[in-house]
Design an enzyme around this catalytic site. Structure first.
Site, short mmCIF file in Angstrom:
data_model
loop_
_atom_site.label_atom_id
_atom_site.label_comp_id
_atom_site.label_asym_id
_atom_site.label_seq_id
_atom_site.Cartn_x
_atom_site.Cartn_y
_atom_site.Cartn_z
N ALA A 241 -0.90 9.69 -10.32
CA ALA A 241 -1.28 9.27 -8.97
C ALA A 241 -1.86 7.86 -8.94
O ALA A 241 -2.01 7.19 -9.97
CB ALA A 241 -2.28 10.27 -8.39
N HIS A 242 -2.19 7.41 -7.74
CA HIS A 242 -2.64 6.04 -7.53
C HIS A 242 -3.96 5.75 -8.26
O HIS A 242 -4.85 6.59 -8.36
CB HIS A 242 -2.81 5.75 -6.03
CG HIS A 242 -3.75 6.69 -5.32
ND1 HIS A 242 -5.12 6.56 -5.36
CD2 HIS A 242 -3.49 7.77 -4.56
CE1 HIS A 242 -5.68 7.51 -4.65
NE2 HIS A 242 -4.71 8.27 -4.15
N ASN A 243 -4.03 4.53 -8.81
CA ASN A 243 -5.23 4.00 -9.47
C ASN A 243 -5.62 4.73 -10.75
O ASN A 243 -6.73 4.58 -11.25
CB ASN A 243 -6.42 3.97 -8.51
CG ASN A 243 -6.23 2.96 -7.38
OD1 ASN A 243 -5.75 3.33 -6.29
ND2 ASN A 243 -6.59 1.71 -7.62
#
Length: 340
Positions: A241-243
């Protein structure tokens, strides 16, 4: 490729027992070996096949002693498994490097640049203002968005997608159907119960020697970067997922999922179907077992965790020895209560 057994032995720093002039052009399993093929024997469970194989040569370790007569040639090396792996790598590298030029139809925007020794397969697409290094192989139906940077000697397999702004280091490999830089899963709940999409304006950075498996997705950051550090290997069907930050030389097996803003330490192992919640940190050299759910940070390096939710493996196994017998313990408890 065709080699004599003498040439193979020289490549592997081994010796030939048999005819060094015999030529081989194929790699075979020892149980399926045929003339012209070379096999290897590294596991004693497969030794019986040595005495019946039709392979032209079998790679064995220096200390191997046959128990029966055999008809094939032997190449003795320090370590049979490592040597056969070396041949596989050489063969794969030769096959990959043999591709060159441009197949039509394909498209590259005039504002993009690509280095020497490249390959662009049919129906591949390269968007605007991309910087692509030397020796990059872009296979058919691969998609590269706008302002993407790709280092030297990367391989983008068929159907892989590298979305806008992504950065790939040198020697990265993106397998078929993988998506690097797709939008992260960001939605803000509204008063009426609906969700409003949060723009994802960051990117993905893959450092050198990163491998992304088939149909794996690596989401771009909401802001900043999702980062997969040098030497990390990601299996097929993984969701990142993001980051998220994945440390150097960490491996992630199929169907694992890592939620947003989590950091995985270097030299860690995530087994199949491991699930990690968001906004936590996993210490370096952590092993997370198959089907394990991790809901809080792991601060001590070198642990192995297992179970749902994840706990120290030794503690889990002790607990498991008890709760697998709960039904029997319940019966005994009821009998004691009756006698009381």
């Amino acid at each position: 490729m065709e080699f004599t057994l003498g040439q193979l032995a020289e490549l592997l720093q081994g010796t030939v027992e048999g005819d060094p002039q015999i030529k081989v052009n194929r790699l075979d399993k020892i149980q399926e070996g045929k003339a012209g093929g070379v096999s290897f024997l590294a596991n004693e469970k497969y030794e019986a096949f040595l005495y019946e194989t039709k392979a032209s040569a079998v790679i064995v370790s220096q200390n191997f002693t046959p128990k029966k007569p055999y008809k094939t040639n032997l190449i003795r090396v320090k370590d049979a498994y490592s040597s056969f792996t070396q041949i596989l790598e050489t063969y794969a590298q030769f096959t990959k490097n043999s591709l060159s030029g441009v197949e039509e139809p394909s498209y590259m925007d005039p504002s993009s640049q690509i280095g020497d020794g490249y390959y662009r397969g049919a129906f591949s697409y390269i968007g605007k203002k991309c910087q692509i290094g030397n020796g990059v192989k872009i296979h058919p139906h691969a998609y590269i968005g706008n302002q993407v940077t790709i280092g030297d000697n990367c391989i983008i397999h068929p159907g892989a997608k590298i979305c806008d702004g992504s950065v790939l280091g040198n020697h990265c490999e993106i397998h078929p159907g993988a998506v690097v830089g797709s939008e992260g899963f960001g939605f803000a709940p509204q008063e009426d119960g609906s969700y409003k999409a949060i723009p994802q304006i960051g990117n993905v950075i893959l450092e050198d020697h990163v491998s992304i498996g088939a149909n794996t997705t690596v989401d771009c950051a909401t802001m900043g970067s999702t980062i997969i550090q040098k030497g990390a290997k990601i299996d097929n069907l993984v969701q990142i997922a993001h980051n998220v930050i994945i440390g150097e030389n960490t491996v992630v097996a199929a169907q694992a999922g890592i939620s947003g803003s989590t950091e995985i330490g270097k030299n860690s192992v995530l087994a199949g179907k491991a699930g990690i919640v968001g906004h936590i940190k996993i210490a370096e050299k952590t092993t997370i077992g198959a089907n394990t759910g991790v809901s809080k940070s792991i601060k001590k390096p070198g642990q192995t965790v297992f179970g749902y939710m994840g706990m120290d493996m030794k503690q889990f196994l002790k607990s498991y020895s008890l709760f697998k017998n709960l039904e029997e313990l319940e019966k005994r408890l009821k009998e004691l209560e009756k006698k009381a």
